[in-house]
Scaffold this motif. Structure first.
Motif, PDB file in Angstrom:
ATOM      1  N   UNK A  31       6.794  -8.875  10.328  1.00  0.00           N
ATOM      2  CA  UNK A  31       7.139  -7.476  10.096  1.00  0.00           C
ATOM      3  C   UNK A  31       6.983  -7.125   8.621  1.00  0.00           C
ATOM      4  N   UNK A  32       6.383  -5.968   8.388  1.00  0.00           N
ATOM      5  CA  UNK A  32       6.404  -5.357   7.063  1.00  0.00           C
ATOM      6  C   UNK A  32       7.132  -4.033   7.185  1.00  0.00           C
ATOM      7  N   UNK A  33       8.138  -3.845   6.356  1.00  0.00           N
ATOM      8  CA  UNK A  33       8.845  -2.570   6.266  1.00  0.00           C
ATOM      9  C   UNK A  33       8.337  -1.907   5.002  1.00  0.00           C
ATOM     10  N   UNK A  34       7.650  -0.787   5.178  1.00  0.00           N
ATOM     11  CA  UNK A  34       7.015  -0.112   4.038  1.00  0.00           C
ATOM     12  C   UNK A  34       7.888   1.046   3.589  1.00  0.00           C
ATOM     13  N   UNK A  35       8.402   0.956   2.371  1.00  0.00           N
ATOM     14  CA  UNK A  35       9.332   1.942   1.825  1.00  0.00           C
ATOM     15  C   UNK A  35       8.725   2.596   0.592  1.00  0.00           C
ATOM     16  N   UNK A  36       9.437   3.575   0.040  1.00  0.00           N
ATOM     17  CA  UNK A  36       8.861   4.366  -1.059  1.00  0.00           C
ATOM     18  C   UNK A  36       8.902   3.674  -2.415  1.00  0.00           C
ATOM     19  N   UNK A  37       9.874   2.810  -2.643  1.00  0.00           N
ATOM     20  CA  UNK A  37       9.956   2.151  -3.958  1.00  0.00           C
ATOM     21  C   UNK A  37      10.817   0.888  -3.866  1.00  0.00           C
ATOM     22  N   UNK A  38      10.898   0.181  -4.969  1.00  0.00           N
ATOM     23  CA  UNK A  38      11.639  -1.078  -5.005  1.00  0.00           C
ATOM     24  C   UNK A  38      13.125  -0.879  -4.718  1.00  0.00           C
ATOM     25  N   UNK A  39      13.700   0.223  -5.225  1.00  0.00           N
ATOM     26  CA  UNK A  39      15.126   0.482  -4.990  1.00  0.00           C
ATOM     27  C   UNK A  39      15.414   0.651  -3.498  1.00  0.00           C
ATOM     28  N   UNK A  40      14.554   1.384  -2.803  1.00  0.00           N
ATOM     29  CA  UNK A  40      14.749   1.559  -1.362  1.00  0.00           C
ATOM     30  C   UNK A  40      14.561   0.227  -0.637  1.00  0.00           C
ATOM     31  N   UNK A  41      13.603  -0.575  -1.103  1.00  0.00           N
ATOM     32  CA  UNK A  41      13.392  -1.898  -0.499  1.00  0.00           C
ATOM     33  C   UNK A  41      14.639  -2.765  -0.672  1.00  0.00           C
ATOM     34  N   UNK A  42      15.211  -2.742  -1.872  1.00  0.00           N
ATOM     35  CA  UNK A  42      16.413  -3.530  -2.136  1.00  0.00           C
ATOM     36  C   UNK A  42      17.570  -3.077  -1.244  1.00  0.00           C
ATOM     37  N   UNK A  58      16.462 -12.378   8.409  1.00  0.00           N
ATOM     38  CA  UNK A  58      15.965 -12.894   7.135  1.00  0.00           C
ATOM     39  C   UNK A  58      14.857 -11.982   6.617  1.00  0.00           C
ATOM     40  N   UNK A  59      14.909 -11.676   5.322  1.00  0.00           N
ATOM     41  CA  UNK A  59      13.908 -10.786   4.743  1.00  0.00           C
ATOM     42  C   UNK A  59      13.776 -11.058   3.261  1.00  0.00           C
ATOM     43  N   UNK A  60      12.706 -10.550   2.668  1.00  0.00           N
ATOM     44  CA  UNK A  60      12.494 -10.690   1.232  1.00  0.00           C
ATOM     45  C   UNK A  60      11.716  -9.494   0.714  1.00  0.00           C
ATOM     46  N   UNK A  61      11.983  -9.138  -0.527  1.00  0.00           N
ATOM     47  CA  UNK A  61      11.175  -8.117  -1.175  1.00  0.00           C
ATOM     48  C   UNK A  61       9.774  -8.683  -1.369  1.00  0.00           C
ATOM     49  N   UNK A  62       8.783  -7.849  -1.271  1.00  0.00           N
ATOM     50  CA  UNK A  62       7.398  -8.306  -1.333  1.00  0.00           C
ATOM     51  C   UNK A  62       7.043  -8.963  -2.664  1.00  0.00           C
ATOM     52  N   UNK A  63       7.768  -8.635  -3.724  1.00  0.00           N
ATOM     53  CA  UNK A  63       7.453  -9.241  -5.024  1.00  0.00           C
ATOM     54  C   UNK A  63       8.275 -10.506  -5.308  1.00  0.00           C
ATOM     55  N   UNK A  64       9.054 -10.959  -4.344  1.00  0.00           N
ATOM     56  CA  UNK A  64       9.841 -12.188  -4.507  1.00  0.00           C
ATOM     57  C   UNK A  64       8.939 -13.414  -4.369  1.00  0.00           C
ATOM     58  N   UNK A  65       9.304 -14.470  -5.055  1.00  0.00           N
ATOM     59  CA  UNK A  65       8.506 -15.699  -5.025  1.00  0.00           C
ATOM     60  C   UNK A  65       8.409 -16.284  -3.623  1.00  0.00           C
ATOM     61  N   UNK A  67       8.535 -14.572  -0.711  1.00  0.00           N
ATOM     62  CA  UNK A  67       8.232 -13.534   0.285  1.00  0.00           C
ATOM     63  C   UNK A  67       7.299 -14.036   1.387  1.00  0.00           C
ATOM     64  N   UNK A  68       6.332 -14.853   1.028  1.00  0.00           N
ATOM     65  CA  UNK A  68       5.374 -15.332   2.034  1.00  0.00           C
ATOM     66  C   UNK A  68       6.024 -16.239   3.070  1.00  0.00           C
ATOM     67  N   UNK A  69       7.215 -16.740   2.775  1.00  0.00           N
ATOM     68  CA  UNK A  69       7.903 -17.656   3.684  1.00  0.00           C
ATOM     69  C   UNK A  69       8.804 -16.950   4.692  1.00  0.00           C
ATOM     70  N   UNK A  70       8.988 -15.648   4.540  1.00  0.00           N
ATOM     71  CA  UNK A  70       9.900 -14.919   5.425  1.00  0.00           C
ATOM     72  C   UNK A  70       9.122 -14.057   6.420  1.00  0.00           C
ATOM     73  N   UNK A  71       9.658 -13.906   7.628  1.00  0.00           N
ATOM     74  CA  UNK A  71       8.943 -13.106   8.638  1.00  0.00           C
ATOM     75  C   UNK A  71       9.069 -11.592   8.419  1.00  0.00           C
ATOM     76  N   UNK A  72      10.021 -11.188   7.563  1.00  0.00           N
ATOM     77  CA  UNK A  72      10.217  -9.759   7.308  1.00  0.00           C
ATOM     78  C   UNK A  72      10.095  -9.510   5.811  1.00  0.00           C
TER      79      UNK A  72
END
Length: 140
Positions: A31-42, A58-65, A67-72
């Motif tokens: 899953x990718x949840x596409x939001x307007x900015x980093x604050x909304x993602x957080x 389980x989820x991670x912000x796309x810029x986290x180290x 991120x590739x390991x999480x399904x969301x």
């Protein structure tokens, strides 16, 4: 071809995203949840982390180290997207890269501005022949 699903009259988008993402994870989808900015993602990520243990998302912000390991993943820039399975569009605009995904989920709130933007995205998808499913949350 990408399948589009609209959920309209959504009164609590965060809760709706959590419910749908939990169902997707149970089916082992990415899953990718596409939001307007980093604050909304957080904020969305915090909401997903704060659920009951039995509904852990389980989820991670796309810029986290990691991120590739999480399904969301929560992304706010197109270049951050790492998978092509499910996209939850939480922006008012049409994501130009949507056609790379197998499924796109559009959540439309109850505010008139949300409905106007949602109608424009619906017309875009419809006019290009995409399969659209509609779920009205007030009638369910």
């Amino acid at each position: 071809m990408t399948k589009i699903r609209f959920y309209t009259d959504v009164t609590d988008p965060s809760a709706m995203v959590q419910q749908l993402v939990s169902q997707a994870l149970a089916r082992q989808r990415s899953v990718t949840i596409f939001v307007s900015d980093r604050d909304q993602a957080q904020a969305m990520g915090d909401t997903l982390w704060q659920q009951a243990v039995e509904s852990f998302v389980p989820n991670a912000l796309a810029d986290a180290a990691n991120a590739a390991l999480t399904p969301v993943q929560l992304a706010w820039l197109p270049e951050q997207i790492r998978q092509d399975d499910l996209l939850f569009n939480c922006q008012a605009s049409l994501p130009k890269f949507f056609s790379r995904f197998r499924h796109v989920f559009e959540l439309i709130g109850t505010e008139e501005a949300d409905k106007v933007a949602g109608r424009q995205r619906w017309a875009f998808y419809r006019d290009r022949g995409y399969e659209i499913q509609h779920m009205n949350k007030q009638t369910q």
